[in-house]
Design a protein around this motif. Structure first.
Motif, short mmCIF file in Angstrom:
data_model
loop_
_atom_site.label_atom_id
_atom_site.label_comp_id
_atom_site.label_asym_id
_atom_site.label_seq_id
_atom_site.Cartn_x
_atom_site.Cartn_y
_atom_site.Cartn_z
N PRO A 9 56.77 29.70 48.99
CA PRO A 9 57.03 29.92 47.55
C PRO A 9 55.93 30.61 46.77
O PRO A 9 56.22 31.45 45.92
CB PRO A 9 57.28 28.51 47.03
N VAL A 10 54.68 30.26 47.01
CA VAL A 10 53.60 30.74 46.13
C VAL A 10 52.57 31.56 46.91
O VAL A 10 51.55 31.97 46.38
CB VAL A 10 52.92 29.55 45.41
N SER A 11 52.83 31.83 48.18
CA SER A 11 51.85 32.51 49.04
C SER A 11 51.46 33.87 48.46
O SER A 11 50.28 34.24 48.46
CB SER A 11 52.42 32.70 50.45
N HIS A 12 52.45 34.63 47.99
CA HIS A 12 52.16 35.96 47.45
C HIS A 12 51.27 35.87 46.22
O HIS A 12 50.36 36.70 46.04
CB HIS A 12 53.46 36.69 47.12
N LEU A 13 51.51 34.88 45.37
CA LEU A 13 50.69 34.72 44.17
C LEU A 13 49.28 34.30 44.53
O LEU A 13 48.31 34.79 43.92
CB LEU A 13 51.33 33.69 43.24
N ARG A 14 49.13 33.41 45.51
CA ARG A 14 47.78 32.99 45.91
C ARG A 14 46.95 34.17 46.40
O ARG A 14 45.77 34.31 46.05
CB ARG A 14 47.89 31.94 47.02
N VAL A 15 47.56 35.02 47.23
CA VAL A 15 46.85 36.19 47.76
C VAL A 15 46.52 37.16 46.63
O VAL A 15 45.38 37.66 46.54
CB VAL A 15 47.70 36.88 48.84
N ALA A 16 47.48 37.41 45.75
CA ALA A 16 47.25 38.36 44.66
C ALA A 16 46.20 37.84 43.68
O ALA A 16 45.34 38.59 43.22
CB ALA A 16 48.56 38.64 43.93
N ALA A 17 46.26 36.54 43.36
CA ALA A 17 45.30 35.97 42.41
C ALA A 17 43.88 36.03 42.96
O ALA A 17 42.93 36.34 42.23
CB ALA A 17 45.69 34.53 42.07
N ARG A 18 43.73 35.72 44.27
CA ARG A 18 42.39 35.81 44.85
C ARG A 18 41.89 37.25 44.83
O ARG A 18 40.72 37.52 44.53
CB ARG A 18 42.42 35.26 46.28
N SER A 19 42.77 38.21 45.10
CA SER A 19 42.36 39.62 45.08
C SER A 19 41.96 40.05 43.67
O SER A 19 40.96 40.77 43.49
CB SER A 19 43.51 40.50 45.60
N MET A 20 42.72 39.63 42.66
CA MET A 20 42.35 39.98 41.29
C MET A 20 41.03 39.34 40.89
O MET A 20 40.19 39.97 40.23
CB MET A 20 43.46 39.55 40.32
N GLU A 21 40.84 38.10 41.31
CA GLU A 21 39.58 37.42 41.02
C GLU A 21 38.40 38.18 41.61
O GLU A 21 37.37 38.39 40.93
CB GLU A 21 39.64 36.01 41.61
N GLU A 22 38.56 38.65 42.84
CA GLU A 22 37.47 39.39 43.48
C GLU A 22 37.27 40.76 42.84
O GLU A 22 36.14 41.24 42.72
CB GLU A 22 37.77 39.51 44.98
N LEU A 23 38.36 41.39 42.41
CA LEU A 23 38.24 42.68 41.74
C LEU A 23 37.46 42.55 40.44
O LEU A 23 36.52 43.32 40.18
CB LEU A 23 39.63 43.24 41.45
N TYR A 24 37.81 41.59 39.61
CA TYR A 24 37.12 41.44 38.33
C TYR A 24 35.65 41.09 38.54
O TYR A 24 34.77 41.55 37.79
CB TYR A 24 37.82 40.38 37.48
N GLY A 25 35.39 40.28 39.56
CA GLY A 25 33.99 39.98 39.87
C GLY A 25 33.22 41.21 40.30
O GLY A 25 32.06 41.39 39.91
N ALA A 26 33.87 42.07 41.08
CA ALA A 26 33.20 43.29 41.54
C ALA A 26 32.93 44.25 40.39
O ALA A 26 31.85 44.86 40.32
CB ALA A 26 34.07 43.98 42.60
#
Length: 308
Positions: free
Chosen positions: A241-258
């Protein structure tokens, strides 16, 4: 070419197409996809049906999964997924957004938006994710009344009743509730938050001939099983159910940090979909070509004759 502009738009209602997929012998695999772009990517990967999680929709809106979103919020998500992909989606109906009349309104709204199936759960508000503690269950007869209302309201929508009773009422309670919900008109049963393979097998043994849905969410109470393992245990459907959101949220988190760390996105380019890849996914050039064939400029050649 995206379904919204293709010549081969589905003729059959989404509910009929969902039911037809379940008539095949193999387990129906449904990844979470609550946005149009996610639906397109899942379809490209080969999936034939999708799942729309209330938790994913809530989190995408910056809200917790506590029954705070509305029928209209969910219908907005359904419309974009249905239009973008043309795939039938199983939609999380939470507790039905109220009592029997509210459930009927939800069913009609979801079906009109393009949903193929919905599941209702037997919790009380404020509801919780099924894998959390201290869930409060509705009276089984009240839940059965909601199922009956959903059955009366639906035209083609496939109806799945979810029970969260295993945690507090044990296997006997969950099975008894499931049988009551089937009598009320459910097409299938979703036993939530079972904690080991034996529980999954026992529930299936005690529900012979019934279509069952398994939930393979990460970081919950259910151990990791593959679709093939669920199928061997007697399950006809499985969701992530939420796998796609977990992956996308982690990627966005890493992008903003970068960006904050490096002053730009240069370290993240290799992880991005290119502009060309994005345009290919959403069918940009197909829309552009269609627009050029439909919108033609007509230049006036002169003044029309004036009639005396």
């Amino acid at each position: 070419m995206p379904y919204v502009i293709a010549d081969d738009l589905p003729d059959a209602p989404a509910g009929q197409r969902f039911r037809a997929l379940l008539e095949r012998p193999q387990i129906l695999r449904m990844p979470g996809a609550h946005l149009g772009i996610a639906a397109l990517l899942a379809k490209r990967a080969g999936f034939e049906a999708l799942y729309m999680s209330g938790a994913a929709m809530s989190a995408g809106m910056g809200l917790p999964d506590l029954g705070m979103i509305t029928v209209d919020d969910v219908a907005w998500h359904i419309r974009q997924v249905a239009r973008a992909s043309g795939l039938p989606a199983l939609v999380d109906g939470d507790t039905g957004y109220g009592e029997a009349l509210n459930v009927m309104h939800m069913v009609r709204s979801f079906e009109e938006a393009g949903a193929g199936a919905v599941h209702l759960e037997d919790q009380l508000l404020p509801k919780k994710c099924g894998h959390l503690n201290d869930k409060k269950l509705a009276d089984a007869r009240d839940m059965a009344a909601k199922v009956a209302a959903a059955r009366k309201a639906r035209r083609h929508l496939y109806l799945i009743a979810r029970t969260d009773a295993a945690a507090s009422e044990g296997m006997d309670g969950a099975v008894a509730r499931a049988k009551l919900y089937l009598e009320a008109g459910a097409d299938a049963i979703f036993p939530e938050a079972l904690t080991n393979a034996e529980m999954f097998r026992e529930f299936a043994r005690r529900m012979p001939g019934v279509k069952l849905l398994a939930n393979m969410t990460e970081f919950g109470r259910t151990p990791f099983f593959t679709a093939e393992e669920f199928e061997a245990m007697g399950y006809a459907m499985v969701i992530w159910p939420v796998s796609h959101l977990r992956v996308a949220a982690r990627s966005m988190e890493e992008l903003y940090g970068a960006i904050n760390r490096d002053g730009g996105t240069q370290s993240m380019l290799s992880r991005m979909q290119t502009r060309a890849e994005l345009y290919d996914t959403i069918g940009y050039h197909d829309y552009e070509s269609l627009d050029s064939t439909l919108v033609r400029t007509v230049v006036p050649q002169g003044m029309p004759d004036q009639k005396q």
